[in-house]
Design a protein around this motif. Structure first.
Motif, PDB file in Angstrom:
ATOM      1  N   ILE A  28       4.486  14.257  16.078  1.00  0.00           N
ATOM      2  CA  ILE A  28       4.956  15.623  15.876  1.00  0.00           C
ATOM      3  C   ILE A  28       6.445  15.550  15.564  1.00  0.00           C
ATOM      4  O   ILE A  28       7.220  15.034  16.355  1.00  0.00           O
ATOM      5  CB  ILE A  28       4.726  16.486  17.135  1.00  0.00           C
ATOM      6  CG1 ILE A  28       3.241  16.555  17.493  1.00  0.00           C
ATOM      7  CG2 ILE A  28       5.316  17.870  16.953  1.00  0.00           C
ATOM      8  CD1 ILE A  28       2.371  17.251  16.465  1.00  0.00           C
ATOM      9  N   GLN A  29       6.833  16.058  14.404  1.00  0.00           N
ATOM     10  CA  GLN A  29       8.247  16.065  14.033  1.00  0.00           C
ATOM     11  C   GLN A  29       8.798  17.470  14.170  1.00  0.00           C
ATOM     12  O   GLN A  29       8.080  18.448  14.024  1.00  0.00           O
ATOM     13  CB  GLN A  29       8.415  15.564  12.602  1.00  0.00           C
ATOM     14  CG  GLN A  29       8.002  14.122  12.450  1.00  0.00           C
ATOM     15  CD  GLN A  29       8.378  13.554  11.099  1.00  0.00           C
ATOM     16  OE1 GLN A  29       9.104  14.163  10.331  1.00  0.00           O
ATOM     17  NE2 GLN A  29       7.887  12.374  10.810  1.00  0.00           N
ATOM     18  N   GLY A  30      10.084  17.556  14.459  1.00  0.00           N
ATOM     19  CA  GLY A  30      10.740  18.857  14.546  1.00  0.00           C
ATOM     20  C   GLY A  30      10.430  19.617  15.817  1.00  0.00           C
ATOM     21  O   GLY A  30      10.552  20.834  15.851  1.00  0.00           O
ATOM     22  N   GLY A  31      10.050  18.902  16.880  1.00  0.00           N
ATOM     23  CA  GLY A  31       9.777  19.556  18.153  1.00  0.00           C
ATOM     24  C   GLY A  31      11.071  19.902  18.879  1.00  0.00           C
ATOM     25  O   GLY A  31      12.141  19.388  18.559  1.00  0.00           O
ATOM     26  N   THR A  32      10.958  20.796  19.851  1.00  0.00           N
ATOM     27  CA  THR A  32      12.092  21.181  20.683  1.00  0.00           C
ATOM     28  C   THR A  32      11.734  20.885  22.137  1.00  0.00           C
ATOM     29  O   THR A  32      10.666  21.281  22.599  1.00  0.00           O
ATOM     30  CB  THR A  32      12.395  22.684  20.539  1.00  0.00           C
ATOM     31  OG1 THR A  32      12.696  22.956  19.173  1.00  0.00           O
ATOM     32  CG2 THR A  32      13.571  23.093  21.413  1.00  0.00           C
ATOM     33  N   ILE A  33      12.609  20.194  22.836  1.00  0.00           N
ATOM     34  CA  ILE A  33      12.374  19.918  24.253  1.00  0.00           C
ATOM     35  C   ILE A  33      12.739  21.173  25.032  1.00  0.00           C
ATOM     36  O   ILE A  33      13.874  21.630  24.988  1.00  0.00           O
ATOM     37  CB  ILE A  33      13.189  18.702  24.724  1.00  0.00           C
ATOM     38  CG1 ILE A  33      12.751  17.459  23.943  1.00  0.00           C
ATOM     39  CG2 ILE A  33      13.022  18.492  26.225  1.00  0.00           C
ATOM     40  CD1 ILE A  33      13.556  16.220  24.222  1.00  0.00           C
ATOM     41  N   VAL A  34      11.747  21.738  25.727  1.00  0.00           N
ATOM     42  CA  VAL A  34      11.960  23.004  26.420  1.00  0.00           C
ATOM     43  C   VAL A  34      12.041  22.854  27.927  1.00  0.00           C
ATOM     44  O   VAL A  34      12.428  23.804  28.618  1.00  0.00           O
ATOM     45  CB  VAL A  34      10.878  24.039  26.035  1.00  0.00           C
ATOM     46  CG1 VAL A  34      10.984  24.402  24.559  1.00  0.00           C
ATOM     47  CG2 VAL A  34       9.484  23.539  26.369  1.00  0.00           C
ATOM     48  N   ASP A  35      11.666  21.691  28.468  1.00  0.00           N
ATOM     49  CA  ASP A  35      11.745  21.495  29.912  1.00  0.00           C
ATOM     50  C   ASP A  35      11.819  20.003  30.204  1.00  0.00           C
ATOM     51  O   ASP A  35      11.156  19.210  29.545  1.00  0.00           O
ATOM     52  CB  ASP A  35      10.512  22.100  30.602  1.00  0.00           C
ATOM     53  CG  ASP A  35      10.623  22.073  32.116  1.00  0.00           C
ATOM     54  OD1 ASP A  35      11.746  22.205  32.636  1.00  0.00           O
ATOM     55  OD2 ASP A  35       9.588  21.915  32.784  1.00  0.00           O
ATOM     56  N   VAL A  36      12.640  19.628  31.186  1.00  0.00           N
ATOM     57  CA  VAL A  36      12.746  18.243  31.643  1.00  0.00           C
ATOM     58  C   VAL A  36      12.844  18.268  33.161  1.00  0.00           C
ATOM     59  O   VAL A  36      13.612  19.039  33.731  1.00  0.00           O
ATOM     60  CB  VAL A  36      13.988  17.519  31.066  1.00  0.00           C
ATOM     61  CG1 VAL A  36      14.039  16.081  31.543  1.00  0.00           C
ATOM     62  CG2 VAL A  36      14.004  17.573  29.550  1.00  0.00           C
ATOM     63  N   THR A  37      12.064  17.410  33.817  1.00  0.00           N
ATOM     64  CA  THR A  37      12.096  17.299  35.270  1.00  0.00           C
ATOM     65  C   THR A  37      12.308  15.842  35.631  1.00  0.00           C
ATOM     66  O   THR A  37      11.547  14.980  35.188  1.00  0.00           O
ATOM     67  CB  THR A  37      10.771  17.784  35.898  1.00  0.00           C
ATOM     68  OG1 THR A  37      10.522  19.110  35.458  1.00  0.00           O
ATOM     69  CG2 THR A  37      10.847  17.740  37.409  1.00  0.00           C
ATOM     70  N   ARG A  80      16.670  15.695  26.348  1.00  0.00           N
ATOM     71  CA  ARG A  80      17.523  16.721  26.956  1.00  0.00           C
ATOM     72  C   ARG A  80      16.943  18.092  26.622  1.00  0.00           C
ATOM     73  O   ARG A  80      16.455  18.308  25.515  1.00  0.00           O
ATOM     74  CB  ARG A  80      18.947  16.654  26.410  1.00  0.00           C
ATOM     75  CG  ARG A  80      19.657  15.362  26.732  1.00  0.00           C
ATOM     76  CD  ARG A  80      21.104  15.455  26.255  1.00  0.00           C
ATOM     77  NE  ARG A  80      21.795  14.194  26.395  1.00  0.00           N
ATOM     78  CZ  ARG A  80      22.366  13.770  27.501  1.00  0.00           C
ATOM     79  NH1 ARG A  80      22.347  14.500  28.576  1.00  0.00           N
ATOM     80  NH2 ARG A  80      22.983  12.602  27.539  1.00  0.00           N
ATOM     81  N   ILE A  81      17.044  19.013  27.566  1.00  0.00           N
ATOM     82  CA  ILE A  81      16.560  20.372  27.330  1.00  0.00           C
ATOM     83  C   ILE A  81      17.321  20.965  26.155  1.00  0.00           C
ATOM     84  O   ILE A  81      18.547  20.869  26.072  1.00  0.00           O
ATOM     85  CB  ILE A  81      16.749  21.251  28.585  1.00  0.00           C
ATOM     86  CG1 ILE A  81      15.886  20.713  29.721  1.00  0.00           C
ATOM     87  CG2 ILE A  81      16.397  22.707  28.292  1.00  0.00           C
ATOM     88  CD1 ILE A  81      16.138  21.397  31.042  1.00  0.00           C
ATOM     89  N   GLY A  82      16.580  21.562  25.228  1.00  0.00           N
ATOM     90  CA  GLY A  82      17.195  22.204  24.078  1.00  0.00           C
ATOM     91  C   GLY A  82      17.343  21.299  22.863  1.00  0.00           C
ATOM     92  O   GLY A  82      17.727  21.765  21.802  1.00  0.00           O
ATOM     93  N   LYS A  83      17.029  20.025  22.994  1.00  0.00           N
ATOM     94  CA  LYS A  83      17.139  19.115  21.850  1.00  0.00           C
ATOM     95  C   LYS A  83      16.111  19.522  20.808  1.00  0.00           C
ATOM     96  O   LYS A  83      14.932  19.639  21.082  1.00  0.00           O
ATOM     97  CB  LYS A  83      16.915  17.671  22.283  1.00  0.00           C
ATOM     98  CG  LYS A  83      17.017  16.695  21.117  1.00  0.00           C
ATOM     99  CD  LYS A  83      17.071  15.273  21.612  1.00  0.00           C
ATOM    100  CE  LYS A  83      17.123  14.266  20.499  1.00  0.00           C
ATOM    101  NZ  LYS A  83      18.109  14.482  19.498  1.00  0.00           N
TER     102      LYS A  83
END
Length: 167
Positions: A151-160, A136-139
């Motif tokens: 990669i740990q601690g990433g942020t999802i910035v875009d989903v299509t 989800r965007i913002g996770k």
């Protein structure tokens, strides 16, 4: 006299109600079991491709080159392949607050943007998961993991979500 009036054949009214309730529970269980199988088969035939971008900030600069060597890389979760892959990685500068209060580029760290794709069954309520993690965007605190990259601690910035192909 009252007991004879409530008897219908060899069963009384309470016996008939109990049998009806048991049959209803069995029918409901069978419907749920068969319904979930049918839904799974329908979902498998109608898949939606999901492309998402994970931002990892402040990672060592050499990680970018190492990741490039292993792309594309199949996605994993809990030690198993989960379908989909990390397609690409892009780097951007990573800024820190300097001693004079100004933002300056950190030469030892970068921000990486990983693009990954996966497929998920189409449905009325879209819940995209890779392994046990929702996409989800913002996770935040997202773990992007493949055979060679984690990669740990990433942020999802875009989903299509692409529309499913008409079959």
């Amino acid at each position: 006299m009252e007991q004879k009036a409530k008897r219908v054949g060899k069963f009384n009214v309470i016996d008939i109600i109990a049998v009806i309730l048991i049959l209803a529970v069995v029918a409901f269980g069978a419907w749920k079991l068969l319904g979930s199988r049918d839904g799974g088969e329908a979902g498998e035939s109608s898949m939606v491709q999901v492309t998402y971008v994970v931002r990892a900030e402040g990672v060592p600069v050499e990680l970018y080159e190492n990741c490039l060597e292993h792309l594309p890389s199949p996605l994993m979760a809990s030690g198993a392949l989960v379908g989909g892959q990390i397609e690409s990685v892009e780097k951007a500068p990573y800024y820190v607050l300097g001693p004079d209060g100004q933002w300056v580029e950190d030469p030892d760290h970068v921000t990486l943007y990983f693009t990954a794709t996966t497929e998920t069954p189409a449905g009325e309520v879209m819940t995209t998961k890779v392994g046990d993690q929702e996409v989800r965007i913002g996770k935040t605190d997202y773990i992007l993991k493949s055979e060679y990259i984690e990669i740990q601690g990433g942020t999802i910035v875009d989903v299509t979500w692409e529309e499913p192909a008409e079959g």
